[in-house]
Motif scaffolding. Sequence first.
Motif, PDB file in Angstrom:
ATOM      1  N   VAL A   1       0.858  -1.179   0.000  1.00 26.53           N
ATOM      2  CA  VAL A   1       0.000   0.000   0.000  1.00 26.53           C
ATOM      3  C   VAL A   1       0.897   1.232   0.000  1.00 26.53           C
ATOM      4  N   LEU A   2       0.720   2.101  -1.004  1.00 22.51           N
ATOM      5  CA  LEU A   2       1.472   3.354  -1.091  1.00 22.51           C
ATOM      6  C   LEU A   2       0.518   4.512  -0.829  1.00 22.51           C
ATOM      7  N   ALA A   3       0.825   5.304   0.190  1.00 21.07           N
ATOM      8  CA  ALA A   3       0.020   6.491   0.500  1.00 21.07           C
ATOM      9  C   ALA A   3       0.666   7.714  -0.135  1.00 21.07           C
ATOM     10  N   ARG A   4      -0.164   8.556  -0.727  1.00 20.10           N
ATOM     11  CA  ARG A   4       0.324   9.816  -1.307  1.00 20.10           C
ATOM     12  C   ARG A   4      -0.429  10.968  -0.637  1.00 20.10           C
ATOM     13  N   PRO A   5       0.064  11.414   0.524  1.00 14.88           N
ATOM     14  CA  PRO A   5      -0.607  12.522   1.220  1.00 14.88           C
ATOM     15  C   PRO A   5      -0.498  13.814   0.431  1.00 14.88           C
ATOM     16  N   HIS A   6      -1.391  14.723   0.706  1.00 17.40           N
ATOM     17  CA  HIS A   6      -1.382  16.021   0.035  1.00 17.40           C
ATOM     18  C   HIS A   6      -0.039  16.719   0.238  1.00 17.40           C
ATOM     19  N   GLY A   7       0.512  17.209  -0.867  1.00 20.34           N
ATOM     20  CA  GLY A   7       1.721  18.015  -0.797  1.00 20.34           C
ATOM     21  C   GLY A   7       3.013  17.252  -0.725  1.00 20.34           C
ATOM     22  N   LEU A   8       2.963  15.913  -0.687  1.00 19.15           N
ATOM     23  CA  LEU A   8       4.186  15.126  -0.615  1.00 19.15           C
ATOM     24  C   LEU A   8       4.367  14.333  -1.901  1.00 19.15           C
ATOM     25  N   PRO A   9       5.618  14.170  -2.362  1.00 16.76           N
ATOM     26  CA  PRO A   9       5.849  13.406  -3.594  1.00 16.76           C
ATOM     27  C   PRO A   9       5.585  11.926  -3.388  1.00 16.76           C
ATOM     28  N   GLU A  10       5.314  11.233  -4.477  1.00 13.52           N
ATOM     29  CA  GLU A  10       5.088   9.793  -4.428  1.00 13.52           C
ATOM     30  C   GLU A  10       6.383   9.081  -4.065  1.00 13.52           C
ATOM     31  N   GLN A  11       6.275   8.004  -3.292  1.00 10.92           N
ATOM     32  CA  GLN A  11       7.438   7.208  -2.940  1.00 10.92           C
ATOM     33  C   GLN A  11       8.060   6.607  -4.195  1.00 10.92           C
ATOM     34  N   ARG A  12       9.339   6.875  -4.410  1.00 14.61           N
ATOM     35  CA  ARG A  12      10.017   6.315  -5.589  1.00 14.61           C
ATOM     36  C   ARG A  12      10.606   4.940  -5.297  1.00 14.61           C
ATOM     37  N   THR A  13      11.072   4.747  -4.111  1.00 15.74           N
ATOM     38  CA  THR A  13      11.571   3.434  -3.705  1.00 15.74           C
ATOM     39  C   THR A  13      10.861   3.039  -2.427  1.00 15.74           C
ATOM     40  N   ALA A  14      10.385   1.822  -2.383  1.00 15.74           N
ATOM     41  CA  ALA A  14       9.657   1.351  -1.212  1.00 15.74           C
ATOM     42  C   ALA A  14       9.810  -0.159  -1.138  1.00 15.74           C
ATOM     43  N   PRO A  15       9.843  -0.708   0.066  1.00 20.31           N
ATOM     44  CA  PRO A  15       9.961  -2.163   0.195  1.00 20.31           C
ATOM     45  C   PRO A  15       8.732  -2.870  -0.359  1.00 20.31           C
ATOM     46  N   HIS A  16       8.942  -4.101  -0.804  1.00 24.85           N
ATOM     47  CA  HIS A  16       7.839  -4.911  -1.322  1.00 24.85           C
ATOM     48  C   HIS A  16       7.362  -5.946  -0.321  1.00 24.85           C
ATOM     49  N   SER A  17       8.073  -6.103   0.805  1.00 26.33           N
ATOM     50  CA  SER A  17       7.707  -7.143   1.759  1.00 26.33           C
ATOM     51  C   SER A  17       8.071  -6.700   3.165  1.00 26.33           C
ATOM     52  N   PRO A  18       7.451  -7.299   4.180  1.00 25.04           N
ATOM     53  CA  PRO A  18       7.841  -6.995   5.561  1.00 25.04           C
ATOM     54  C   PRO A  18       9.304  -7.301   5.841  1.00 25.04           C
ATOM     55  N   ALA A  19       9.854  -8.324   5.192  1.00 22.76           N
ATOM     56  CA  ALA A  19      11.267  -8.648   5.415  1.00 22.76           C
ATOM     57  C   ALA A  19      12.164  -7.511   4.932  1.00 22.76           C
ATOM     58  N   GLU A  20      11.856  -6.953   3.752  1.00 20.46           N
ATOM     59  CA  GLU A  20      12.625  -5.807   3.259  1.00 20.46           C
ATOM     60  C   GLU A  20      12.464  -4.612   4.182  1.00 20.46           C
ATOM     61  N   ALA A  21      11.236  -4.363   4.635  1.00 18.43           N
ATOM     62  CA  ALA A  21      10.984  -3.246   5.540  1.00 18.43           C
ATOM     63  C   ALA A  21      11.745  -3.418   6.843  1.00 18.43           C
ATOM     64  N   ALA A  22      11.757  -4.637   7.381  1.00 23.38           N
ATOM     65  CA  ALA A  22      12.445  -4.887   8.642  1.00 23.38           C
ATOM     66  C   ALA A  22      13.933  -4.617   8.519  1.00 23.38           C
ATOM     67  N   ARG A  23      14.523  -4.977   7.384  1.00 27.91           N
ATOM     68  CA  ARG A  23      15.961  -4.709   7.194  1.00 27.91           C
ATOM     69  C   ARG A  23      16.226  -3.209   7.161  1.00 27.91           C
ATOM     70  N   GLN A  24      15.366  -2.457   6.460  1.00 28.35           N
ATOM     71  CA  GLN A  24      15.533  -1.004   6.404  1.00 28.35           C
ATOM     72  C   GLN A  24      15.408  -0.391   7.793  1.00 28.35           C
ATOM     73  N   LEU A  25      14.397  -0.821   8.542  1.00 33.85           N
ATOM     74  CA  LEU A  25      14.177  -0.265   9.871  1.00 33.85           C
ATOM     75  C   LEU A  25      15.315  -0.628  10.822  1.00 33.85           C
ATOM     76  N   ALA A  26      15.828  -1.843  10.703  1.00 36.11           N
ATOM     77  CA  ALA A  26      16.945  -2.254  11.556  1.00 36.11           C
ATOM     78  C   ALA A  26      18.189  -1.420  11.262  1.00 36.11           C
ATOM     79  N   ASP A  27      18.436  -1.152   9.982  1.00 39.60           N
ATOM     80  CA  ASP A  27      19.593  -0.328   9.620  1.00 39.60           C
ATOM     81  C   ASP A  27      19.451   1.084  10.186  1.00 39.60           C
ATOM     82  N   GLU A  28      18.232   1.644  10.107  1.00 39.42           N
ATOM     83  CA  GLU A  28      18.006   2.990  10.630  1.00 39.42           C
ATOM     84  C   GLU A  28      18.179   3.021  12.146  1.00 39.42           C
TER      85      GLU A  28
END
Length: 650
Positions: free
Chosen positions: A205-232
């Motif tokens: 699910v990609l959200a495009r709130p008012h005034g913000l650009p569309e996400q150009r890169t985004a994870p496709h799975s919870p596993a990808e998201a978890a790796r990004q969050l762990a790195d941060e």
Amino acid sequence: MTARSAQHVLVHGATFAAVDAAGDITGVRGSSPDGLFVHDARHLSRWQLTVDGRVPEVLVPSRGGDTLRAVLTPRGGRTDPPPYTVFREQAVVDGVFVETLRITSNRPAPLSVRVGLTVDADFTDQFELRSDFRTYSKTGAVRGRKVLDEGGLEFTYRRGDWSSATSVTARPAPEAVEETGTGARRLVWTLEPQPQGSAEVSLRVLARPHGLPEQRTAPHSPAEAARQLADEAAAFAADSVETALTAGRPELGAACTRGLADLASLQVPARGPDGEEVRVPAAGAPWFQALLGRDALLTSLFLLPYRAAPAAATLAALAATQATEKTEGLVAQPGKIVHEVRHGELAHFGQVPFGRYYGSVDATPLFLVLLGAYTERTGDPALARRLEKHARAAVGWMLDHGGLTSRGYLVYRADEGGLANQNWKDSPGAICSADGSRPSGPVMAAGAQGYAYDALRRTSHLARAVWGDEVYADLLEQTALDLRDRFQRDFWMRDRAFPALALDGEGHQVDALASDAGHLLWSGLLDKEYGEAVGRRLLEPDFFSGWGVRTLAAGQPAYHPLSYHRGSVWPHDNALIALGLARYGLHDEASRIARALTEAASADGHRLPEVLAGYSREEYPSPVPYPHACTRESRSAAAPLALLTAVGAG
């Protein structure tokens, strides 16, 4: 609340998702709305799974940290075990919600299941979802829904110059998109896992709130998201965790580690004075996933001995939003630091005042406190030079509009369209006498005077050491000394040997015994004799619950253990008290608070909540949660670091 409806929250940046125990979103309102929220709007209001036309039962409820995992099955029994099991995994990153849905066959024969996912996006503003019985006109609003070429869905919303969108895509693409008769759509798949094998659907699910650009890169799975969050999280805490873990206090170290991980996910984007992008601590999910001046300042102060970057970012963002003119509806006055910055539809159209709302008496002095503390801690005067005009304007507000010159104290007045109370205890009735009665007219809250004293002294030092202005430095130093003498004369209740919570418009003492007195220790406003008496008083049984110091001492008619500010226990409040106790040499008392809060955190995976109920440890041996607390809160997440400083590891 049923076991299935118990909420679980995922947070990252300006985005959070609240789902039930099965991982579903039902579109509820009230004190605990569910959904996917981005920049104050609900971008998913339905996300409900069926398998073979039925709602599966929860075998293992949603649980986890950066990802949520649930296990579901169809109804079965001892003699008729379920033919399949549903494994559901979900995660969010800023503006994105991802899910992996895996159907595992429990039988040796071929299996075919029909999976349905009912989806909708109502784009409701968070302020509409609160239980405050208000309605908001939205004339001309238009919602749209369309099937995408790749088989997903897009939901759109437009009202005047305001527009938002949410897109839902899947791998594999659904074989059908069905109407439901309610405006929601149902995505449908037929899955055929191999005997005792699995079949998966990945959803994004990609959200495009008012005034913000569309996400150009985004994870496709919870596993990808978890790796990004762990790195941060690792990057955010890199220079902090080792200090916490080597302090010889393993439980406190664990709370520090948990808090830093939460803070990494609570950073939201903002802009500095030159338009540069910075990331600052949001106040907390679900209601305050936005920049709140007081909250970001206190969080940054707690972190400062271990990590200075959040302080620099917060100061830059608040300088950029500092008021330059008087605006009645926003409680804005020249030099005042913003209380709250919102990006939702209702703020955009002026239907709530919180787009930029300045209803805080204490954010402005805390801005100066943080600027002085940052310069002292880092030894780098560059930021103080860059923000000199903002700091001088903030002092000007305190002296002029804030009331220091005309009333002798910082003063606020109830704002009919916003906040009645404008100090940290900002709920209605939070500032009260011991009998529960509320003051009339202008209010001079005790804690804010301590912040003002500290702000004047720290800014005096900046004026002398960084700006080279001896005359201004002397003026601020004398103003601080005069405030200290005046405060101890007017606020001190001799019969109780304790400072009043506030003065009313006539200068009469608001006589509730409250935890705000501990903030005066943190600021150094009280003489040593008074400070030591207050510090010891805060650890007596009517104040100290066993889990921390209550906001209001028990035994007073105004006390209630489940009140937001009149008897509850706030971790960040206690962190300030512990720092104040250490400042006055009351180290045993500071350690007692640190130990109590650390043990409270240990009861919930080493995470401190926004607020606890005020019941004593003797009444009930486990911390009792406050029912409407934020699930993640930046000041509470940073509080263990402040406790670490208070007990001598900072």
